[in-house]
Scaffold this motif. Structure first.
Motif, PDB file in Angstrom:
ATOM      1  N   ARG A 156      49.442  50.736  28.760  1.00 20.19           N
ATOM      2  CA  ARG A 156      48.387  50.248  27.865  1.00 20.19           C
ATOM      3  C   ARG A 156      47.513  51.398  27.385  1.00 20.19           C
ATOM      4  O   ARG A 156      47.153  51.459  26.210  1.00 20.19           O
ATOM      5  CB  ARG A 156      47.513  49.235  28.612  1.00 20.19           C
ATOM      6  CG  ARG A 156      47.629  47.837  28.084  1.00 20.19           C
ATOM      7  CD  ARG A 156      46.584  46.868  28.585  1.00 20.19           C
ATOM      8  NE  ARG A 156      45.892  47.184  29.802  1.00 20.19           N
ATOM      9  CZ  ARG A 156      46.220  46.749  31.014  1.00 20.19           C
ATOM     10  NH1 ARG A 156      47.281  46.000  31.188  1.00 20.19           N
ATOM     11  NH2 ARG A 156      45.503  47.076  32.060  1.00 20.19           N
ATOM     12  N   MET A 157      47.178  52.310  28.295  1.00 25.60           N
ATOM     13  CA  MET A 157      46.321  53.415  27.917  1.00 25.60           C
ATOM     14  C   MET A 157      47.040  54.366  26.967  1.00 25.60           C
ATOM     15  O   MET A 157      46.429  54.923  26.053  1.00 25.60           O
ATOM     16  CB  MET A 157      45.845  54.196  29.158  1.00 25.60           C
ATOM     17  CG  MET A 157      44.944  53.391  30.071  1.00 25.60           C
ATOM     18  SD  MET A 157      43.586  52.574  29.201  1.00 25.60           S
ATOM     19  CE  MET A 157      42.490  53.936  28.987  1.00 25.60           C
TER      20      MET A 157
ATOM     21  N   ARG B 146      51.731  49.353  34.209  1.00 26.79           N
ATOM     22  CA  ARG B 146      51.317  48.579  33.034  1.00 26.79           C
ATOM     23  C   ARG B 146      50.037  49.145  32.441  1.00 26.79           C
ATOM     24  O   ARG B 146      49.899  49.273  31.232  1.00 26.79           O
ATOM     25  CB  ARG B 146      51.092  47.102  33.405  1.00 26.79           C
ATOM     26  CG  ARG B 146      52.354  46.279  33.376  1.00 26.79           C
ATOM     27  CD  ARG B 146      52.047  44.790  33.394  1.00 26.79           C
ATOM     28  NE  ARG B 146      51.137  44.417  34.462  1.00 26.79           N
ATOM     29  CZ  ARG B 146      51.498  44.119  35.712  1.00 26.79           C
ATOM     30  NH1 ARG B 146      52.773  44.150  36.049  1.00 26.79           N
ATOM     31  NH2 ARG B 146      50.606  43.790  36.613  1.00 26.79           N
ATOM     32  N   HIS B 147      49.094  49.491  33.332  1.00 23.80           N
ATOM     33  CA  HIS B 147      47.825  50.039  32.860  1.00 23.80           C
ATOM     34  C   HIS B 147      48.057  51.375  32.142  1.00 23.80           C
ATOM     35  O   HIS B 147      47.482  51.628  31.076  1.00 23.80           O
ATOM     36  CB  HIS B 147      46.865  50.218  34.036  1.00 23.80           C
ATOM     37  CG  HIS B 147      45.539  50.779  33.639  1.00 23.80           C
ATOM     38  ND1 HIS B 147      44.611  50.043  32.930  1.00 23.80           N
ATOM     39  CD2 HIS B 147      44.996  51.996  33.815  1.00 23.80           C
ATOM     40  CE1 HIS B 147      43.555  50.804  32.704  1.00 23.80           C
ATOM     41  NE2 HIS B 147      43.762  51.991  33.235  1.00 23.80           N
TER      42      HIS B 147
ATOM     43  N   ALA C  33      51.290  47.207  38.437  1.00 23.49           N
ATOM     44  CA  ALA C  33      50.031  47.091  37.698  1.00 23.49           C
ATOM     45  C   ALA C  33      49.590  48.471  37.195  1.00 23.49           C
ATOM     46  O   ALA C  33      49.095  48.593  36.071  1.00 23.49           O
ATOM     47  CB  ALA C  33      48.955  46.475  38.587  1.00 23.49           C
ATOM     48  N   ARG C  34      49.749  49.503  38.031  1.00 22.55           N
ATOM     49  CA  ARG C  34      49.387  50.859  37.622  1.00 22.55           C
ATOM     50  C   ARG C  34      50.218  51.294  36.426  1.00 22.55           C
ATOM     51  O   ARG C  34      49.710  51.897  35.478  1.00 22.55           O
ATOM     52  CB  ARG C  34      49.614  51.837  38.785  1.00 22.55           C
ATOM     53  CG  ARG C  34      48.349  52.330  39.421  1.00 22.55           C
ATOM     54  CD  ARG C  34      48.542  53.533  40.313  1.00 22.55           C
ATOM     55  NE  ARG C  34      49.817  53.663  40.988  1.00 22.55           N
ATOM     56  CZ  ARG C  34      50.111  53.105  42.164  1.00 22.55           C
ATOM     57  NH1 ARG C  34      49.226  52.367  42.793  1.00 22.55           N
ATOM     58  NH2 ARG C  34      51.289  53.286  42.710  1.00 22.55           N
TER      59      ARG C  34
ATOM     60  N   ARG D  37      40.073  45.991  45.865  1.00 26.53           N
ATOM     61  CA  ARG D  37      41.243  46.500  45.145  1.00 26.53           C
ATOM     62  C   ARG D  37      42.118  47.365  46.053  1.00 26.53           C
ATOM     63  O   ARG D  37      43.349  47.240  46.030  1.00 26.53           O
ATOM     64  CB  ARG D  37      40.773  47.339  43.966  1.00 26.53           C
ATOM     65  CG  ARG D  37      41.153  46.728  42.666  1.00 26.53           C
ATOM     66  CD  ARG D  37      40.812  47.602  41.493  1.00 26.53           C
ATOM     67  NE  ARG D  37      40.190  46.753  40.488  1.00 26.53           N
ATOM     68  CZ  ARG D  37      39.026  46.981  39.937  1.00 26.53           C
ATOM     69  NH1 ARG D  37      38.337  48.038  40.247  1.00 26.53           N
ATOM     70  NH2 ARG D  37      38.544  46.156  39.052  1.00 26.53           N
TER      71      ARG D  37
END
Length: 56
Positions: A50-51, A46-47, A43-44, A29
């Motif tokens: 989501r959280m 998006r994560h 990606a960070r 990763r």
């Protein structure tokens, strides 16, 4: 009962194998993040989104 090959391994061996796998996964990763910083940042984000929207 016939399990998967190596089904007679001990719990300690299984934990060691899992720890090695997780270390290699984290390493992969980090490498991907260094090679593709823009995609990693997306990606960070998006994560994180989501959280924030996840209901506990």
């Amino acid at each position: 009962m016939t399990g998967p090959p190596g089904a007679d391994e001990t719990e300690a061996e299984r934990r060691q194998r899992r720890a090695r796998f997780l270390r290699e996964l984290a390493e992969a990763r980090e490498l991907r993040n260094r090679v593709q910083p823009r995609r990693a940042k997306a990606a960070r984000l998006r994560h994180a989104m989501r959280m924030r929207t996840f209901r506990w």
